[in-house]
Scaffold this motif. Structure first.
Motif, PDB file in Angstrom:
ATOM      1  N   UNK A  12       0.835  -1.431   0.092  1.00 46.58           N
ATOM      2  CA  UNK A  12       0.058   0.022   0.097  1.00 46.58           C
ATOM      3  C   UNK A  12       0.758   1.112   0.097  1.00 46.58           C
ATOM      4  N   UNK A  13       0.484   2.313  -0.642  1.00 43.51           N
ATOM      5  CA  UNK A  13       0.914   3.461  -0.461  1.00 43.51           C
ATOM      6  C   UNK A  13       0.241   4.931   0.084  1.00 43.51           C
ATOM      7  N   UNK A  14       0.796   5.332   0.908  1.00 40.17           N
ATOM      8  CA  UNK A  14       0.486   6.310   1.730  1.00 40.17           C
ATOM      9  C   UNK A  14       0.715   7.710   1.121  1.00 40.17           C
ATOM     10  N   UNK A  15      -0.105   8.660   1.153  1.00 42.22           N
ATOM     11  CA  UNK A  15       0.302   9.965   0.630  1.00 42.22           C
ATOM     12  C   UNK A  15       0.441  11.025   1.818  1.00 42.22           C
ATOM     13  N   UNK A  16       1.356  11.608   1.904  1.00 41.64           N
ATOM     14  CA  UNK A  16       1.568  12.668   3.116  1.00 41.64           C
ATOM     15  C   UNK A  16       1.936  11.928   4.534  1.00 41.64           C
ATOM     16  N   UNK A  17       2.774  12.897   5.290  1.00 44.74           N
ATOM     17  CA  UNK A  17       3.442  12.358   6.418  1.00 44.74           C
ATOM     18  C   UNK A  17       2.194  12.605   7.411  1.00 44.74           C
ATOM     19  N   UNK A  18       1.162  13.098   7.035  1.00 47.75           N
ATOM     20  CA  UNK A  18       0.020  12.845   8.175  1.00 47.75           C
ATOM     21  C   UNK A  18      -0.482  11.389   8.108  1.00 47.75           C
ATOM     22  N   UNK A  19      -0.325  10.474   6.870  1.00 49.24           N
ATOM     23  CA  UNK A  19      -0.674   9.140   6.785  1.00 49.24           C
ATOM     24  C   UNK A  19       0.053   8.236   7.645  1.00 49.24           C
ATOM     25  N   UNK A  20       1.136   8.839   8.371  1.00 47.80           N
ATOM     26  CA  UNK A  20       2.029   7.914   8.970  1.00 47.80           C
ATOM     27  C   UNK A  20       1.119   6.987  10.077  1.00 47.80           C
ATOM     28  N   UNK A  21       0.387   7.518  10.884  1.00 46.49           N
ATOM     29  CA  UNK A  21      -0.268   6.647  11.741  1.00 46.49           C
ATOM     30  C   UNK A  21      -1.160   5.397  11.171  1.00 46.49           C
TER      31      UNK A  21
END
Length: 108
Positions: A80-89
């Motif tokens: 999976x790819x998450x965009x943005x550091x806010x997606x770290x959790x």
């Protein structure tokens, strides 16, 4: 992925077809490992310090990986790819869930 206890090494080797190959990366500790009884069996063991302990080893490893990525011989599986550091959790929750197959990527 949970670590495989050393006690499982024998069971893993015994699950390989006769004449097969078992590839092991790293180790959990320095305790003796019980060998599989499924012979003939080829065991290849790898550990990062043996590759990366010196400049030449790191250069060769970097060349191998970069060449493989460039020509498509190495194609990492992306879970999976998450965009943005806010997606770290969310990315961390996926890691902790242990329900994914492949790498988790977080793009800034």
């Amino acid at each position: 992925m949970p670590l495989v206890p050393k006690a499982c090494f024998r069971a893993l080797g015994d699950a390989v077809v006769p004449g097969g190959t078992l590839v092991v990366h790293g180790r959990l500790d320095r305790a003796p490992t019980e060998m599989p009884t499924n012979w003939p069996l080829t065991v290849h063991g790898y550990a990062n310090p043996h590759v990366s302990r010196n400049t030449e080893g790191r250069r060769r490893a970097s060349h191998y990986i970069n060449s493989g990525l460039a020509d498509g011989a190495l194609r990492p599986v992306i879970a999976e790819v998450f965009d943005g550091l806010e997606a770290m959790p969310d990315a961390h929750r996926l890691v902790e869930s242990n329900t994914h197959t492949g790498k988790i990527v977080v793009r800034p």
